[in-house]
Design a protein around this motif. Structure first.
Motif, PDB file in Angstrom:
ATOM      1  N   TRP A   6       0.838  -1.211   0.000  1.00 58.65           N
ATOM      2  CA  TRP A   6       0.000   0.000   0.000  1.00 58.65           C
ATOM      3  C   TRP A   6       0.865   1.251   0.000  1.00 58.65           C
ATOM      4  O   TRP A   6       0.567   2.222  -0.677  1.00 58.65           O
ATOM      5  CB  TRP A   6      -0.930  -0.034   1.206  1.00 58.65           C
ATOM      6  CG  TRP A   6      -1.940   1.062   1.196  1.00 58.65           C
ATOM      7  CD1 TRP A   6      -1.888   2.224   1.888  1.00 58.65           C
ATOM      8  CD2 TRP A   6      -3.151   1.108   0.434  1.00 58.65           C
ATOM      9  NE1 TRP A   6      -2.996   2.979   1.635  1.00 58.65           N
ATOM     10  CE2 TRP A   6      -3.790   2.322   0.736  1.00 58.65           C
ATOM     11  CE3 TRP A   6      -3.762   0.235  -0.456  1.00 58.65           C
ATOM     12  CZ2 TRP A   6      -5.003   2.688   0.167  1.00 58.65           C
ATOM     13  CZ3 TRP A   6      -4.965   0.595  -1.011  1.00 58.65           C
ATOM     14  CH2 TRP A   6      -5.568   1.805  -0.699  1.00 58.65           C
ATOM     15  N   LEU A   9       2.592   1.822  -3.592  1.00 60.69           N
ATOM     16  CA  LEU A   9       1.729   2.266  -4.683  1.00 60.69           C
ATOM     17  C   LEU A   9       1.624   3.794  -4.683  1.00 60.69           C
ATOM     18  O   LEU A   9       1.404   4.402  -3.644  1.00 60.69           O
ATOM     19  CB  LEU A   9       0.330   1.654  -4.554  1.00 60.69           C
ATOM     20  CG  LEU A   9       0.237   0.154  -4.803  1.00 60.69           C
ATOM     21  CD1 LEU A   9      -1.162  -0.339  -4.482  1.00 60.69           C
ATOM     22  CD2 LEU A   9       0.613  -0.197  -6.211  1.00 60.69           C
ATOM     23  N   ALA A  15      -6.722   5.915  -6.111  1.00 61.04           N
ATOM     24  CA  ALA A  15      -5.846   5.333  -7.138  1.00 61.04           C
ATOM     25  C   ALA A  15      -5.147   4.089  -6.603  1.00 61.04           C
ATOM     26  O   ALA A  15      -4.978   3.098  -7.318  1.00 61.04           O
ATOM     27  CB  ALA A  15      -4.829   6.367  -7.592  1.00 61.04           C
ATOM     28  N   LYS A  16      -4.736   4.148  -5.344  1.00 60.56           N
ATOM     29  CA  LYS A  16      -4.101   2.981  -4.730  1.00 60.56           C
ATOM     30  C   LYS A  16      -5.074   1.808  -4.665  1.00 60.56           C
ATOM     31  O   LYS A  16      -4.685   0.660  -4.876  1.00 60.56           O
ATOM     32  CB  LYS A  16      -3.619   3.323  -3.313  1.00 60.56           C
ATOM     33  CG  LYS A  16      -2.406   4.201  -3.278  1.00 60.56           C
ATOM     34  CD  LYS A  16      -1.972   4.432  -1.839  1.00 60.56           C
ATOM     35  CE  LYS A  16      -0.751   5.308  -1.794  1.00 60.56           C
ATOM     36  NZ  LYS A  16      -0.183   5.412  -0.452  1.00 60.56           N
ATOM     37  N   VAL A  18      -7.583   1.174  -6.703  1.00 61.57           N
ATOM     38  CA  VAL A  18      -7.740   0.616  -8.049  1.00 61.57           C
ATOM     39  C   VAL A  18      -6.521  -0.227  -8.418  1.00 61.57           C
ATOM     40  O   VAL A  18      -6.648  -1.331  -8.956  1.00 61.57           O
ATOM     41  CB  VAL A  18      -7.977   1.748  -9.076  1.00 61.57           C
ATOM     42  CG1 VAL A  18      -7.885   1.237 -10.493  1.00 61.57           C
ATOM     43  CG2 VAL A  18      -9.328   2.410  -8.830  1.00 61.57           C
ATOM     44  N   MET A  19      -5.330   0.271  -8.108  1.00 60.26           N
ATOM     45  CA  MET A  19      -4.115  -0.485  -8.422  1.00 60.26           C
ATOM     46  C   MET A  19      -4.018  -1.755  -7.580  1.00 60.26           C
ATOM     47  O   MET A  19      -3.591  -2.804  -8.078  1.00 60.26           O
ATOM     48  CB  MET A  19      -2.889   0.392  -8.211  1.00 60.26           C
ATOM     49  CG  MET A  19      -2.721   1.439  -9.288  1.00 60.26           C
ATOM     50  SD  MET A  19      -1.200   2.360  -9.119  1.00 60.26           S
ATOM     51  CE  MET A  19      -1.795   3.722  -8.118  1.00 60.26           C
ATOM     52  N   ALA A  20      -4.418  -1.684  -6.321  1.00 56.78           N
ATOM     53  CA  ALA A  20      -4.387  -2.875  -5.472  1.00 56.78           C
ATOM     54  C   ALA A  20      -5.369  -3.927  -5.978  1.00 56.78           C
ATOM     55  O   ALA A  20      -5.047  -5.124  -6.016  1.00 56.78           O
ATOM     56  CB  ALA A  20      -4.703  -2.503  -4.031  1.00 56.78           C
ATOM     57  N   GLY A  22      -6.284  -4.237  -9.059  1.00 59.73           N
ATOM     58  CA  GLY A  22      -5.653  -4.752 -10.275  1.00 59.73           C
ATOM     59  C   GLY A  22      -4.586  -5.790  -9.967  1.00 59.73           C
ATOM     60  O   GLY A  22      -4.464  -6.796 -10.669  1.00 59.73           O
ATOM     61  N   LEU A  23      -3.800  -5.544  -8.924  1.00 56.06           N
ATOM     62  CA  LEU A  23      -2.791  -6.531  -8.516  1.00 56.06           C
ATOM     63  C   LEU A  23      -3.445  -7.827  -8.050  1.00 56.06           C
ATOM     64  O   LEU A  23      -2.970  -8.928  -8.377  1.00 56.06           O
ATOM     65  CB  LEU A  23      -1.921  -5.955  -7.399  1.00 56.06           C
ATOM     66  CG  LEU A  23      -0.897  -4.911  -7.810  1.00 56.06           C
ATOM     67  CD1 LEU A  23      -0.253  -4.292  -6.586  1.00 56.06           C
ATOM     68  CD2 LEU A  23       0.156  -5.529  -8.708  1.00 56.06           C
TER      69      LEU A  23
END
Length: 57
Positions: A6, A9, A15-16, A18-20, A22-23
């Motif tokens: 966390w 990112l 945004a974090k 959404v990226m988490a 995605g991961l």
């Protein structure tokens, strides 16, 4: 470990998030399409020990 990911990112928390996600989706897809098909012959889930007979009617 999750706190470290966390912090690494970039961006604000939406945004974090959404990226988490995605991961997580990438890890699930990797397991689904690579690891599970490779391990399928070694898993005993399809080896049945019950002898099922059809009911007579």
């Amino acid at each position: 470990m999750y706190h470290l990911i966390w912090r690494i990112l970039p961006g604000p928390w939406p945004a974090k998030l959404v990226m988490a996600l995605g991961l997580i989706a990438g890890a699930v897809a990797l397991l689904w399409f690579v690891a599970f098909p490779w391990a399928d012959p070694y898993l005993p889930f399809n080896d049945s020990t019950l002898d099922v007979e059809s009911p007579e009617s």
